[in-house]
Design a protein around this motif. Structure first.
Motif, PDB file in Angstrom:
ATOM      1  N   ILE A 113       0.849  -1.196   0.000  1.00  0.00           N
ATOM      2  CA  ILE A 113       0.000   0.000   0.000  1.00  0.00           C
ATOM      3  C   ILE A 113       0.886   1.247   0.000  1.00  0.00           C
ATOM      4  CG2 ILE A 113      -1.654   1.359   1.353  1.00  0.00           C
ATOM      5  CD1 ILE A 113      -2.896  -1.246   2.275  1.00  0.00           C
ATOM      6  N   PHE A 114       0.611   2.118  -0.944  1.00  0.00           N
ATOM      7  CA  PHE A 114       1.393   3.338  -1.141  1.00  0.00           C
ATOM      8  C   PHE A 114       0.506   4.538  -0.796  1.00  0.00           C
ATOM      9  CE2 PHE A 114       3.094   6.502  -4.375  1.00  0.00           C
ATOM     10  CZ  PHE A 114       4.226   6.813  -3.646  1.00  0.00           C
ATOM     11  N   ILE A 115       0.976   5.379   0.110  1.00  0.00           N
ATOM     12  CA  ILE A 115       0.198   6.543   0.546  1.00  0.00           C
ATOM     13  C   ILE A 115       1.061   7.790   0.400  1.00  0.00           C
ATOM     14  CG2 ILE A 115      -1.124   7.595   2.421  1.00  0.00           C
ATOM     15  CD1 ILE A 115      -1.284   4.807   3.702  1.00  0.00           C
ATOM     16  N   LYS A 116       0.538   8.778  -0.320  1.00  0.00           N
ATOM     17  CA  LYS A 116       1.274  10.026  -0.472  1.00  0.00           C
ATOM     18  C   LYS A 116       0.299  11.200  -0.519  1.00  0.00           C
ATOM     19  CE  LYS A 116       1.432  10.200  -5.540  1.00  0.00           C
ATOM     20  NZ  LYS A 116       2.284  10.327  -6.734  1.00  0.00           N
ATOM     21  N   ARG A 117       0.792  12.363  -0.158  1.00  0.00           N
ATOM     22  CA  ARG A 117       0.018  13.588  -0.251  1.00  0.00           C
ATOM     23  C   ARG A 117       0.951  14.736  -0.620  1.00  0.00           C
ATOM     24  NH1 ARG A 117      -3.475  10.443  -0.037  1.00  0.00           N
ATOM     25  NH2 ARG A 117      -5.472  10.527   1.070  1.00  0.00           N
ATOM     26  N   LEU A 118       0.424  15.715  -1.346  1.00  0.00           N
ATOM     27  CA  LEU A 118       1.172  16.929  -1.655  1.00  0.00           C
ATOM     28  C   LEU A 118       0.912  17.919  -0.536  1.00  0.00           C
ATOM     29  CD1 LEU A 118       2.945  18.371  -3.789  1.00  0.00           C
ATOM     30  CD2 LEU A 118       0.820  19.276  -4.772  1.00  0.00           C
ATOM     31  N   ILE A 119       1.954  18.280   0.198  1.00  0.00           N
ATOM     32  CA  ILE A 119       1.800  19.192   1.316  1.00  0.00           C
ATOM     33  C   ILE A 119       2.665  20.429   1.097  1.00  0.00           C
ATOM     34  CG2 ILE A 119       1.325  17.285   2.902  1.00  0.00           C
ATOM     35  CD1 ILE A 119       4.176  17.707   4.005  1.00  0.00           C
ATOM     36  N   GLU A 120       2.366  21.455   1.855  1.00  0.00           N
ATOM     37  CA  GLU A 120       3.146  22.693   1.758  1.00  0.00           C
ATOM     38  C   GLU A 120       3.841  22.945   3.086  1.00  0.00           C
ATOM     39  OE1 GLU A 120       2.518  27.459   0.780  1.00  0.00           O
ATOM     40  OE2 GLU A 120       1.155  25.956  -0.089  1.00  0.00           O
ATOM     41  N   GLU A 121       5.142  23.087   3.031  1.00  0.00           N
ATOM     42  CA  GLU A 121       5.932  23.389   4.214  1.00  0.00           C
ATOM     43  C   GLU A 121       6.921  24.493   3.886  1.00  0.00           C
ATOM     44  OE1 GLU A 121       7.823  19.956   5.789  1.00  0.00           O
ATOM     45  OE2 GLU A 121       6.005  19.161   6.707  1.00  0.00           O
ATOM     46  N   ASN A 122       6.942  25.512   4.725  1.00  0.00           N
ATOM     47  CA  ASN A 122       7.852  26.641   4.530  1.00  0.00           C
ATOM     48  C   ASN A 122       7.712  27.261   3.141  1.00  0.00           C
ATOM     49  OD1 ASN A 122       8.996  26.177   7.127  1.00  0.00           O
ATOM     50  ND2 ASN A 122      10.323  24.598   6.238  1.00  0.00           N
ATOM     51  N   GLY A 123       6.461  27.342   2.676  1.00  0.00           N
ATOM     52  CA  GLY A 123       6.187  27.972   1.396  1.00  0.00           C
ATOM     53  C   GLY A 123       6.507  27.122   0.190  1.00  0.00           C
ATOM     54  N   LYS A 124       6.901  25.870   0.410  1.00  0.00           N
ATOM     55  CA  LYS A 124       7.238  24.975  -0.697  1.00  0.00           C
ATOM     56  C   LYS A 124       6.319  23.765  -0.682  1.00  0.00           C
ATOM     57  CE  LYS A 124      11.493  24.055  -1.478  1.00  0.00           C
ATOM     58  NZ  LYS A 124      12.892  23.596  -1.275  1.00  0.00           N
ATOM     59  N   LYS A 125       5.884  23.335  -1.879  1.00  0.00           N
ATOM     60  CA  LYS A 125       5.062  22.136  -1.986  1.00  0.00           C
ATOM     61  C   LYS A 125       5.950  20.935  -2.269  1.00  0.00           C
ATOM     62  CE  LYS A 125       0.722  24.280  -3.449  1.00  0.00           C
ATOM     63  NZ  LYS A 125      -0.353  24.302  -4.491  1.00  0.00           N
ATOM     64  N   GLU A 126       5.675  19.877  -1.570  1.00  0.00           N
ATOM     65  CA  GLU A 126       6.445  18.660  -1.784  1.00  0.00           C
ATOM     66  C   GLU A 126       5.606  17.435  -1.437  1.00  0.00           C
ATOM     67  OE1 GLU A 126       8.746  18.398   2.512  1.00  0.00           O
ATOM     68  OE2 GLU A 126       9.778  19.336   0.814  1.00  0.00           O
ATOM     69  N   GLN A 127       6.004  16.287  -1.994  1.00  0.00           N
ATOM     70  CA  GLN A 127       5.298  15.044  -1.727  1.00  0.00           C
ATOM     71  C   GLN A 127       5.743  14.483  -0.380  1.00  0.00           C
ATOM     72  OE1 GLN A 127       2.891  13.715  -3.368  1.00  0.00           O
ATOM     73  NE2 GLN A 127       3.001  14.461  -5.469  1.00  0.00           N
ATOM     74  N   LYS A 128       4.765  14.061   0.410  1.00  0.00           N
ATOM     75  CA  LYS A 128       5.078  13.396   1.668  1.00  0.00           C
ATOM     76  C   LYS A 128       4.506  11.986   1.605  1.00  0.00           C
ATOM     77  CE  LYS A 128       4.788  13.657   6.688  1.00  0.00           C
ATOM     78  NZ  LYS A 128       4.383  14.452   7.880  1.00  0.00           N
ATOM     79  N   PHE A 129       5.272  11.013   2.096  1.00  0.00           N
ATOM     80  CA  PHE A 129       4.874   9.620   2.039  1.00  0.00           C
ATOM     81  C   PHE A 129       4.569   9.115   3.452  1.00  0.00           C
ATOM     82  CE2 PHE A 129       7.764  10.678  -1.395  1.00  0.00           C
ATOM     83  CZ  PHE A 129       6.978  10.348  -2.494  1.00  0.00           C
ATOM     84  N   TYR A 130       3.573   8.252   3.548  1.00  0.00           N
ATOM     85  CA  TYR A 130       3.110   7.759   4.843  1.00  0.00           C
ATOM     86  C   TYR A 130       3.152   6.233   4.858  1.00  0.00           C
ATOM     87  CZ  TYR A 130       1.228  12.510   5.191  1.00  0.00           C
ATOM     88  OH  TYR A 130       1.077  13.882   5.211  1.00  0.00           O
ATOM     89  N   PHE A 131       3.392   5.676   6.058  1.00  0.00           N
ATOM     90  CA  PHE A 131       3.551   4.231   6.198  1.00  0.00           C
ATOM     91  C   PHE A 131       2.677   3.721   7.341  1.00  0.00           C
ATOM     92  CE2 PHE A 131       7.434   6.226   4.655  1.00  0.00           C
ATOM     93  CZ  PHE A 131       7.569   5.595   3.428  1.00  0.00           C
ATOM     94  N   TYR A 132       2.713   2.406   7.546  1.00  0.00           N
ATOM     95  CA  TYR A 132       1.836   1.800   8.550  1.00  0.00           C
ATOM     96  C   TYR A 132       2.052   2.352   9.949  1.00  0.00           C
ATOM     97  CZ  TYR A 132       5.995  -1.070   9.399  1.00  0.00           C
ATOM     98  OH  TYR A 132       7.284  -1.487   9.660  1.00  0.00           O
ATOM     99  N   ASP A 133       3.256   2.877  10.220  1.00  0.00           N
ATOM    100  CA  ASP A 133       3.545   3.392  11.556  1.00  0.00           C
ATOM    101  C   ASP A 133       3.320   4.900  11.685  1.00  0.00           C
ATOM    102  OD1 ASP A 133       5.646   3.942   9.870  1.00  0.00           O
ATOM    103  OD2 ASP A 133       7.222   3.192  11.206  1.00  0.00           O
TER     104      ASP A 133
END
Length: 219
Positions: A113-133
């Protein structure tokens, strides 16, 4: 609906990153249609029944098995018509859909299972990945599944909840390379709460992101 395909034995070693070839083959079988631009209401497994050859790839001396599930049966019909004309395919069988109840349902994974979201941090957008933990993962899996249900025209299910089964002893993060891009995903069974039709939908279309590129398929 889900179908199982059985192939003839391989005559060359199958590389470790063969998954992208499955994606390309399925789209070739489907031909030109609107599915390429739509949200993925389908899922499929990796090749089953092989043996790993260290540092080389996989061998399927007795042939390989692959399953494909589609919410819209019309696409499976197109696939079957094309597959039956391919001499490398030995057999196509249908799997009876499971009869789910209101009780929580446990699912093993056919693919991570692959989980990702586009988030904004410090004015920059980037992909963040999430795992079972990660504590957000259960909510994100539930959110994605609900979105797909709306796309399919299914009624909202306020009781729907997807969660990783953290009691599973062999859970792990797995590196997956598709189209030359390396990503980590979770190999950990899930428990789904909700209506029977919601569980059947999840069994069909998979969980998380990337079900259209062979991730998140459920057994």
């Amino acid at each position: 609906m889900r179908i199982y395909l059985r192939t003839t034995p391989n005559d060359v070693i199958v590389p470790f990153d063969y998954q992208q070839k499955i994606v390309g083959t399925i789209h070739k079988w489907l031909g030109n249609n609107e599915i390429h631009d739509k949200i993925s209401l389908y899922s499929f497994s990796w090749l089953l029944g092989g043996n790993m050859i260290v540092d080389k790839g996989y061998n399927f001396s007795k042939g390989a098995t692959l399953f494909i599930s589609f919410y819209e049966n019309k696409y499976l019909k197109v696939l079957i018509d094309t597959i039956l004309s391919d001499p490398r395919m030995k057999e196509v069988t249908f799997e009876r859909e499971p009869a789910f109840t209101e009780e929580p349902a446990f699912f093993r994974l056919a693919t991570p299972i692959f989980i990702k979201r586009l988030i904004e941090e410090n004015g920059k957008k980037e992909q963040k990945f999430y795992f079972y933990d990660d504590r957000e993962s259960n909510d994100l899996m539930t959110e994605t599944l609900k979105h797909k249900m709306r796309e399919a025209g299914l009624p909202d299910d306020d009781t729907l909840k997807v969660e990783f089964d953290l009691s599973y002893m062999n859970k792990k993060k797995k590196l997956v390379t598709i189209h030359g891009i390396k990503n980590k995903a979770s190999m950990c069974p899930v428990i789904i709460h909700g209506r029977p039709e919601s569980k059947l939908f999840a069994w069909t279309v998979g969980l998380g992101n990337g079900t259209g590129i062979s991730l998140g398929a459920l057994l």
